[in-house]
Scaffold this motif. Structure first.
Motif, PDB file in Angstrom:
ATOM      1  N   ALA A 138      11.907 -70.707  11.920  1.00 28.00           N
ATOM      2  CA  ALA A 138      11.360 -70.705  10.426  1.00 28.00           C
ATOM      3  C   ALA A 138      12.454 -71.681   9.366  1.00 28.00           C
ATOM      4  O   ALA A 138      13.437 -71.327   9.470  1.00 28.00           O
ATOM      5  CB  ALA A 138      11.028 -69.123  11.033  1.00 28.00           C
ATOM      6  N   ALA A 139      11.856 -71.737   8.834  1.00 27.26           N
ATOM      7  CA  ALA A 139      12.459 -71.772   7.317  1.00 27.26           C
ATOM      8  C   ALA A 139      12.506 -70.390   6.412  1.00 27.26           C
ATOM      9  O   ALA A 139      11.124 -70.057   6.323  1.00 27.26           O
ATOM     10  CB  ALA A 139      11.631 -73.012   6.317  1.00 27.26           C
ATOM     11  N   VAL A 140      13.233 -69.326   6.338  1.00 30.88           N
ATOM     12  CA  VAL A 140      13.256 -68.385   5.532  1.00 30.88           C
ATOM     13  C   VAL A 140      13.996 -68.904   4.553  1.00 30.88           C
ATOM     14  O   VAL A 140      15.304 -68.631   4.463  1.00 30.88           O
ATOM     15  CB  VAL A 140      13.460 -67.480   6.422  1.00 30.88           C
ATOM     16  N   GLN A 141      14.025 -68.345   3.243  1.00 31.48           N
ATOM     17  CA  GLN A 141      14.800 -68.929   2.094  1.00 31.48           C
ATOM     18  C   GLN A 141      14.371 -67.727   0.631  1.00 31.48           C
ATOM     19  O   GLN A 141      16.058 -67.525  -0.247  1.00 31.48           O
ATOM     20  CB  GLN A 141      14.002 -69.790   1.198  1.00 31.48           C
ATOM     21  N   THR A 142      13.665 -67.018   0.845  1.00 32.02           N
ATOM     22  CA  THR A 142      12.959 -65.680   0.020  1.00 32.02           C
ATOM     23  C   THR A 142      12.182 -65.300   0.865  1.00 32.02           C
ATOM     24  O   THR A 142      11.724 -64.386   1.911  1.00 32.02           O
ATOM     25  CB  THR A 142      11.842 -66.301  -0.907  1.00 32.02           C
ATOM     26  N   VAL A 143      13.359 -63.844   0.280  1.00 30.10           N
ATOM     27  CA  VAL A 143      12.517 -62.414   0.629  1.00 30.10           C
ATOM     28  C   VAL A 143      12.417 -61.409  -0.748  1.00 30.10           C
ATOM     29  O   VAL A 143      13.070 -61.831  -1.838  1.00 30.10           O
ATOM     30  CB  VAL A 143      14.137 -61.395   0.995  1.00 30.10           C
ATOM     31  N   ILE A 144      11.341 -60.926  -1.091  1.00 29.66           N
ATOM     32  CA  ILE A 144      10.479 -59.751  -1.311  1.00 29.66           C
ATOM     33  C   ILE A 144      10.876 -58.615  -1.509  1.00 29.66           C
ATOM     34  O   ILE A 144      10.912 -58.405   0.110  1.00 29.66           O
ATOM     35  CB  ILE A 144       9.555 -60.343  -2.077  1.00 29.66           C
ATOM     36  N   CYS A 145      10.576 -57.737  -2.032  1.00 26.10           N
ATOM     37  CA  CYS A 145      11.227 -56.537  -1.919  1.00 26.10           C
ATOM     38  C   CYS A 145      11.135 -55.798  -2.961  1.00 26.10           C
ATOM     39  O   CYS A 145      10.599 -56.195  -4.655  1.00 26.10           O
ATOM     40  CB  CYS A 145      12.854 -55.585  -2.134  1.00 26.10           C
ATOM     41  N   ALA A 146      10.731 -54.311  -2.499  1.00 28.80           N
ATOM     42  CA  ALA A 146      10.333 -53.365  -3.717  1.00 28.80           C
ATOM     43  C   ALA A 146      11.321 -52.604  -4.639  1.00 28.80           C
ATOM     44  O   ALA A 146      10.709 -52.528  -6.238  1.00 28.80           O
ATOM     45  CB  ALA A 146       9.370 -52.290  -3.521  1.00 28.80           C
ATOM     46  N   ILE A 147      12.035 -52.766  -3.832  1.00 28.30           N
ATOM     47  CA  ILE A 147      13.044 -52.377  -4.927  1.00 28.30           C
ATOM     48  C   ILE A 147      14.263 -52.026  -4.288  1.00 28.30           C
ATOM     49  O   ILE A 147      14.982 -52.619  -3.126  1.00 28.30           O
ATOM     50  CB  ILE A 147      13.733 -49.508  -4.383  1.00 28.30           C
ATOM     51  N   THR A 164      17.078 -63.177  -3.554  1.00 25.85           N
ATOM     52  CA  THR A 164      16.439 -62.127  -3.265  1.00 25.85           C
ATOM     53  C   THR A 164      15.321 -61.708  -5.089  1.00 25.85           C
ATOM     54  O   THR A 164      15.976 -62.004  -5.822  1.00 25.85           O
ATOM     55  CB  THR A 164      17.574 -61.234  -3.408  1.00 25.85           C
ATOM     56  N   LEU A 165      13.845 -61.058  -4.962  1.00 28.52           N
ATOM     57  CA  LEU A 165      13.203 -61.133  -5.564  1.00 28.52           C
ATOM     58  C   LEU A 165      11.939 -59.539  -5.391  1.00 28.52           C
ATOM     59  O   LEU A 165      12.602 -59.989  -5.049  1.00 28.52           O
ATOM     60  CB  LEU A 165      12.303 -61.890  -5.720  1.00 28.52           C
TER      61      LEU A 165
END
Length: 182
Positions: A138-147, A164-165
């Protein structure tokens, strides 16, 4: 999201999740305050508001939303229902029976996965999942998180070239608490 609506969401999350009393932490220490993230994730209206606010964080080229066990799964599911992007449920370790999969859902090889997490502090679970998903092709470049509760928001995973966004930071929640008290 408009700043006043984001501040209202931060206040609602803080009011819902910040508990007072006597709590034994994972470290064995005792605290008089505890942040129970599952309280916002188990509230359908609040979870939907968080997911709707997180939707703009999802990169346009995302093939799959990888919700991390356990807290990322309800968020990934809700964001998936809003965006139409399929969800993937990523375990902490592969099952030792049946399919023996680390990730439940579509095949990850050659797909661009955005990891979805509830809270990032040190990024350990995200780091482990990223390594495993990348090893599976897999291509994994971004993680989005609530907090993002890390000391320097947005940077906890830069060592593995992961952006990290966060929707909210620890500072946003602290500000929300101060606004409620003031």
């Amino acid at each position: 999201m408009q700043p006043d609506l984001l501040a209202e969401l931060a206040r609602d999350i803080d009011r819902t999740c910040r508990l007072t009393g006597s709590f034994t932490l994972r470290s064995g220490q005792t605290a008089t305050e505890y942040f129970d993230k599952y309280l916002f994730e188990s509230d359908p209206q609040l979870l939907r508001r968080v997911a709707e606010a997180m939707q703009p964080l999802v990169p346009e080229d995302t093939d799959l939303l990888g919700g991390l066990e356990l807290g990322g799964v309800p968020l990934a599911t809700m964001i998936s229902s809003i965006t139409g992007i399929p969800a993937l449920f990523v375990r902490k370790k592969a099952k030792e029976y049946g399919t023996r999969r680390l990730a439940e859902g579509a095949d990850v090889a050659g797909r661009r996965i955005t990891i979805v997490e509830d809270i990032v502090t040190t990024g350990g679970a995200v780091r482990d999942a990223t390594h495993a998903l990348r090893a599976a092709g897999a291509a994994v470049q971004t993680v989005i998180c609530a907090i993002d509760r890390s000391p320097t928001p947005g940077t906890a995973l830069s060592d593995i070239e992961l952006t990290t966004l966060p929707l909210l930071t620890r500072g946003d929640l602290d500000h929300a608490r101060q606004a409620q008290a003031g």
